[in-house]
Design an enzyme around this catalytic site. Structure first.
Site, short mmCIF file in Angstrom:
data_model
loop_
_atom_site.label_atom_id
_atom_site.label_comp_id
_atom_site.label_asym_id
_atom_site.label_seq_id
_atom_site.Cartn_x
_atom_site.Cartn_y
_atom_site.Cartn_z
CB THR A 1 -1.81 -10.15 3.09
OG1 THR A 1 -2.92 -9.25 3.17
CG2 THR A 1 -1.25 -10.38 4.49
CB CYS B 1 -5.32 -7.26 10.12
SG CYS B 1 -6.58 -6.02 9.77
CG HIS C 1 -5.59 -9.30 5.87
ND1 HIS C 1 -4.65 -8.54 5.22
CD2 HIS C 1 -6.04 -8.51 6.87
CE1 HIS C 1 -4.54 -7.35 5.80
NE2 HIS C 1 -5.39 -7.31 6.80
#
Lengths: 210, 166
Positions: free
Chosen positions: B27, B33, B50
């Site tokens: 990711t 995040c 995520h």
């Protein structure tokens, strides 16, 4: 209530006009600052999911220079002024004469960073003051903050407010362009991301709520 | 010859994906995040979430994207691994992200969301008794992470702080 997913074509056009007015003023300010002709592209208004938004600037991993500010007042939201590393370096060179500034290799040049922050400040300020004249209400920008990092990491920050309500964001994107015969091209993106609740109020204010 | 791209499973923002050896999970551009990898050490299967926000109860609408929130995404991650045959006692976790990208001097909760994400993720893992064997959290840098289901290493890449394998 107007939600991001259900705006009419007319309302989207109104948002486009907002981008037009704001960035027109900002382009003028930039032109004066650099003493150059600056072209402004017709703004695009897109309702995008978060992934698509990252792709507007080259994908989540793309390194960008971003000046970010939060807008309070009549139309709360977030604003970004985004430059690619090359564009940021070109900006710094034209404005300060510093020619060894490199966003990736030599980012620790206080003078260069300060110049970038100030450009963001001036452009965002002129964008917002035109916008607040247009809607006849006050917009209060926060202190702009400069960050150089991955696009995903930076833009996600601007999506947090929106993400509590929606999986889509409205991006009013304007490209300004200082291309000319000699010298380096300058391109910058303005992203205006109104908070989800601001639409209703904005459309009421402009008399285009249906 | 297989190119690298062929065996990478991309995990988007507010997303959850699974992979088995020899695949990689990846990711990009984690800021506030948090990327959470939970894997079965023997079976070599893994899931990567995520996570964007800590808590779905703050959502202002009903039909939420469950993958967006730590409290809804991570239970699905664990349950799906168990459904795929993973054993609970073989589960381990590696986490990265939760940075504060902009240093506003504000008490606004939204601006501390990185920290709150990290806390939410850790609380969940502790409650589920899944040990965190490696972490690279907080700080001010964006991160791109890639997890190898073969080596079980988590590669963390930043723009200015280099790259490391955890």
């Amino acid at each position: 209530m107007a939600s991001i997913e259900s705006l009419t074509a007319f309302q989207l056009d109104v948002m486009k006009e907002i981008g037009n007015i704001g960035s027109g003023n900002a382009a003028t300010a930039l032109s004066k600052m650099l003493n150059k002709k600056i072209d402004m592209h017709v703004p695009s208004v897109r309702v995008v999911d978060f992934e698509e938004m990252m792709n507007l600037v080259g994908g989540p991993e793309e390194i960008i220079t971003a000046v970010f500010l939060r807008i309070e007042g009549e139309v709360p939201g977030q604003m970004f002024f985004i430059l690619s590393p090359e564009e940021a370096e070109s900006f710094v060179k034209q404005l300060t004469g510093i020619d060894d500034f490199s966003v990736i290799d030599h980012p620790d040049n206080p003078m260069a960073l300060s110049a970038l922050q100030e450009i963001g400040n001036i452009l965002a300020g002129s964008y917002l003051s035109a916008l607040s004249d247009f809607i006849g209400g006050s917009l209060l920008p926060s202190i702009p903050l400069l960050t150089i990092d991955m696009a995903g990491a930076i833009l996600a920050e601007g999506l947090l407010e929106i993400s509590q309500v929606s999986d889509h964001a409205m991006v009013i994107d304007t490209l300004i362009d200082g291309h000319e015969d000699e010298g380096d091209p300058i391109k910058g993106h303005f992203f205006l991301l109104p908070d989800p609740d601001s639409f209703d109020h904005l459309f009421d204010k402009l008399g285009v709520n249906d | 010859m297989k190119t690298l791209v062929d065996h990478i499973v991309k995990v988007g923002i507010a997303d959850l994906k699974f992979a088995e050896a020899p695949m990689h999970l990846r990711t990009s551009g984690l800021g506030s995040c948090v990327g959470v990898v939970i894997y079965d050490t023997r079976l070599k299967i893994a899931g990567m979430a995520h996570v964007m926000l800590p808590d779905s109860t703050s959502a202002k609408k009903d039909n939420i994207n469950a993958y967006k929130y730590a409290d809804t995404s991570l239970p699905i991650l664990v349950q799906t691994l168990l459904d795929k045959g993973a054993r609970r006692h073989q589960l381990k976790a590696k986490i990265a992200g939760g940075a504060q990208m902009f240093s506003f001097s504000s008490t606004n909760d939204m601006l501390r969301v990185g920290e709150r994400n990290v806390i939410a993720v850790k609380e969940f893992l502790e409650k589920e008794r899944i040990p965190i064997v490696a972490e690279d959290v907080r700080g001010k840098s964006g991160r791109t992470i890639e997890f190898s289901t073969e080596t079980l290493l988590l590669n963390v890449r930043t723009v200015n702080q280099g790259t490391q394998d955890l």
